[in-house]
Design an enzyme around this catalytic site. Structure first.
Site, PDB file in Angstrom:
ATOM      1  CB  SER A 263      -0.860   0.028   1.266  1.00 19.89           C
ATOM      2  OG  SER A 263      -0.035   0.366   2.390  1.00 19.89           O
ATOM      3  CG  ASP A 264       1.419   5.888  -1.175  1.00 27.05           C
ATOM      4  OD1 ASP A 264       1.301   6.697  -2.092  1.00 27.05           O
ATOM      5  OD2 ASP A 264       2.314   5.960  -0.304  1.00 27.05           O
ATOM      6  CD1 TRP A 265       4.717   4.810   5.176  1.00 28.28           C
ATOM      7  CD2 TRP A 265       4.619   3.798   3.185  1.00 28.28           C
ATOM      8  NE1 TRP A 265       5.712   3.872   5.145  1.00 28.28           N
ATOM      9  CE2 TRP A 265       5.670   3.217   3.951  1.00 28.28           C
ATOM     10  CE3 TRP A 265       4.392   3.313   1.903  1.00 28.28           C
ATOM     11  CZ2 TRP A 265       6.468   2.169   3.471  1.00 28.28           C
ATOM     12  CZ3 TRP A 265       5.182   2.276   1.426  1.00 28.28           C
ATOM     13  CH2 TRP A 265       6.205   1.715   2.198  1.00 28.28           C
ATOM     14  N   GLY A 266      -0.561   4.997   4.243  1.00 31.35           N
ATOM     15  CA  GLY A 266      -1.835   5.613   4.587  1.00 31.35           C
ATOM     16  C   GLY A 266      -2.877   5.388   3.522  1.00 31.35           C
ATOM     17  N   GLY A 267      -2.601   4.464   2.598  1.00 33.83           N
ATOM     18  CA  GLY A 267      -3.544   4.234   1.510  1.00 33.83           C
ATOM     19  C   GLY A 267      -4.563   3.145   1.778  1.00 33.83           C
TER      20      GLY A 267
END
Ligand code: GLC
Length: 744
Positions: A263-267
């Protein structure tokens, strides 16, 4: 007898000890990867499986300590290895062993149009990452340049899917040859930064498959990328970090991706979607991806305790979990557990040479009237350098690609060094004041750029000095500040900031020997272009910036870069802005912003050609200090059937007096087709290096896929029989020779 029994006992003990010590299958690199993965999986508890699929710190995820399966360490970014941060902080850890080489931004790499250079880039970065103990580099980015205001275009490879696809593959291969995984991002449709967590992209399938997927598909199928990063935005109302169609149907089923989706960070936003929609490794939940975040929230990640509880309650089997674990185990075994890939190296001479060479090859000579360049000492020995970008560090800032470098040669320092060797002297004038700050996540530039003079005073000083100089070099453009070329922000317009236009116009009037060096990762408006004899597009070039710029300005290197994206005259000429298809419309009942890609496949030069809108500088444009002549293109056959390839031969001659390189670009047109198609599309290119007077017969072959469009209704690529035109030239707006051929 007793002795025999004694000996037997020892032998048995020894044997069992050996069997105990024998390498377990999952660690035995002599057996196939899949068997090792299955063996490891079979030994893991459910909790150990859950631990493996989410972060344990800002940039690492847990291995299986009990089995000696190592933790996985990721790090940014596409241009260099980010300094270590504290376990659970965004701020850097203040270590003194993690300064790196900053390689040029990926727009510069794309501008080289040289796949061999891309391999060198990935390989060098991979050595730095390996030495720093990183298993995954969070890059490269290949999101298509849809609008010139997107804050992260500098991290990507331009507006054309074919160029991005050809340039991303060698980078991945070079990087991964060190046992460091690429994490190609941001998959997919993350083409602007404003509302990046809430934008729901609405796009037709033909545009998706023809424009926005090809670079990612090549990364997976040709590059063999070991991981892919899900994007923040939404598509069909599902976040891209857990998007069933994009991750399950397209990435894993259609393309056969066997790596891990990170995942993207916080995605990540939902446990059940994360379980079923293709996410394999969750990072950065409860953060904004850049600065703030809930502390030590790792157990409450969507794929941590909540997932474990759902399995415990019997709502889910371990079917999906086992697939995720297999993919993460594959990633660990290809990287952290592969000890055959050497130790890498950090800040080596080779890496600095690579950074300089990539910069030299990517800088684009946009204009050079009256041969103002290269700087010739016989025309006078006094050089004036003007502009904040001549002195401002650019490796700090811009978001997650920010770095802590061992050194960064500024344009002014590079020019001074080169001039000294030619007995020339260099003066400096600020010209304008932009952003005097210099810090990102605890990394500081240490520069004091403070200057309280007014714009009028700054221009007056620059003009007065310009009148006394023989050569004037203005170094401006954008920087890595928010609202410029920077993550999590887009620019408000196309104009260069901080009143630079006034400085440039004043200098053009004061001295005819003016060169403008534009430093940016995006197009900027150049209303003064006709007043300025020479214009150079110098990207964010990293540690060797000043040396690369000087190499080009003083002619030590002959420029050979070509634009990987269009420079429109004005923002309204760009399709996304012309059609009011940016930044989208916020829904009344939620924070979702719907953004329809109304221009469809007409992105960049596809739009400018088809709508006959002349750009400031065209896709593929780039001049040289020498001249090249194209001969007549020929084809080995002009009638091809399905499955056949056609090979074109184009003679190219260096008719000038300096060795140089030219990029022969092949554009294909399908003038009669049942569906609308762009006037022409890039389907081949070849960079050739030629000595003065030398001619090379450049050969480029294409097959059916270069003729096809995507038929969304039938979900297949179609090449319609009929006549096609192959056009060859040094730029998309400069076609030198064409060949017509027919597909049966
Ligand atoms: C950021 C970026 C991504 C980066 C990640 C870790 O928000 O979107 O490109 O790799 O978070 O820093």
């Amino acid at each position: 007898m007793k002795r025999a029994i004694g000996l037997l006992t020892i032998a048995v003990a020894a044997a069992s000890a050996t069997s105990m010590a024998r390498t377990p299958a999952y660690k035995d690199t002599s057996i196939p990867l899949e068997q090792r993965v299955e063996d490891a999986l079979s030994r893991m508890t459910t909790q150990e499986k859950i631990n493996l699929i989410h972060a344990q710190s800002k940039f690492s995820s847990r291995g299986v300590p009990r089995l000696g399966i190592p933790d996985l360490w990721t790090d940014d970014g596409p241009h260099g290895v980010r300094p270590d941060v504290l376990w659970d902080e965004w701020d850097q850890a203040g270590q003194t062993n993690d300064s790196c080489v900053a390689f040029p931004a990926l727009t510069c790499l794309a501008a080289t149009w040289n796949p061999a250079t891309s391999y060198l880039y990935g390989f060098s970065l991979g050595e730095e990452a390996r030495y720093r103990g990183k298993d995954v580099i969070l890059g490269p980015g290949v999101n298509i340049y849809r609008t010139p205001v997107n804050g992260r275009n500098f991290e990507y490879m331009g507006e054309d899917p074919y160029l991005a696809a050809k340039m991303v593959v060698p980078y991945i291969k070079g990087l991964q040859s060190n046992g460091v995984a690429a994490c190609v991002k941001h998959f997919a449709l993350n083409n602007n930064e404003v509302n990046r967590h809430t934008t729901n992209v609405i796009i037709d399938d033909r545009t998706l498959y023809e424009i926005y997927l090809p670079a990612f598909k090549a990364a997976v199928q040709e590059g063999g990328a070991w991981s892919i990063m899900g994007a923040y935005n939404l598509y069909r109302d599902e976040h891209l970090c857990h998007n069933s169609r994009m991750l399950n149907d397209i990435l894993k089923k259609e393309w056969g991706f066997d790596g891990a989706v990170i995942s993207d960070w916080g995605g990540t936003h939902d446990t059940k979607q994360a379980i079923t929609n293709g996410l394999d490794l969750e990072f950065g939940s409860w953060t904004n991806g850049l600065s703030t975040g809930a502390s030590n929230a790792y157990d409450s990640y969507y794929m941590a305790r909540p997932y474990f509880n759902l399995i415990s309650k019997g709502e889910y089997s371990t079917k999906e979990l086992d697939d995720k674990v297999r993919r993460v185990l594959r990633l660990i075994m290809r990287t952290a557990m592969d000890h055959s890939k050497g130790e890498g190296s950090l800040c080596s001479e080779e890496h600095y040479e690579a950074a300089r060479r990539i910069g030299n090859e990517g800088i684009v000579l946009l204009r050079n009237e009256g041969r103002v360049l290269p700087i010739n000492p016989t025309k006078g020995k006094r050089i004036l350098v003007v502009g904040e970008n001549a002195i401002k560090m650019m490796t700090v800032g811009g978001g997650s690609s920010s770095l802590k470098v061992q050194h960064e040669i500024s344009p002014l320092d590079g020019i001074r060094e080169a001039a000294k060797n030619l007995g020339m002297d260099v003066e400096y004038a600020r010209g304008y004041v932009g952003d005097v700050s210099g810090e990102y996540n605890g990394v500081v530039t240490g520069q004091n750029l403070k200057d309280d003079r007014s714009p009028a005073e700054l221009i007056a000083e620059a003009v007065a000095k310009a009148k006394e100089a023989d050569h004037v070099i203005f170094v401006g453009g954008l920087n890595k500040s928010s609202g410029q070329d920077c993550e999590d922000s887009d620019r408000a317009g196309l104009e260069p900031p901080y009143g630079q236009d006034d400085v440039i116009v004043a200098l053009a009037k004061a001295n005819p020997g003016l060169t403008v060096v534009n430093i940016s990762g995006n197009a900027v408006a150049m209303p003064w272009a006709d007043m300025v004899p020479s214009i150079v597009q110098a990207w964010f070039l990293g540690s060797e910036a000043g040396n690369s710029i000087a190499d080009i300005l003083f002619g030590k290197v002959n420029p050979s870069g070509k634009l990987p994206f269009t420079f429109p005259v004005r923002l309204a000429d760009s399709p996304a802005h012309k059609l009011n298809a940016y930044p989208g419309t916020k829904r009344a009942d939620s924070n979702i912003v719907d953004l329809e890609y109304k221009e469809g496949i007409l992105v960049g030069y596809r739009w400018h050609d088809t709508k006959k809108i002349k750009p400031q500088f065209a896709f593929g444009h780039g001049l040289s200090y020498t001249d090249f002549k194209f001969g007549k293109a020929t084809a080995d056959k002009t009638l091809i059937s399905e499955g056949e390839t056609v090979t074109f031969t184009v003679p190219v001659t260096n008719t000038g007096s300096m060795a140089g390189a030219e990029v022969i670009q092949l554009y294909v047109s399908d003038p009669k087709c049942t569906v609308p198609r762009p006037v022409k599309e890039l389907k081949g290119f070849s960079k050739v290096f030629l000595q003065p007077g030398e001619t090379k017969e450049v050969k480029i072959s294409i097959g059916r896929d270069a003729l096809s469009y995507f038929d969304a209704e039938n979900h297949e690529w179609v090449a319609e029989p009929g006549q096609f035109t192959a056009s060859f030239g040094p730029s998309s707006d400069n076609i030198a020779t064409t060949v017509k051929f027919t597909l049966k």
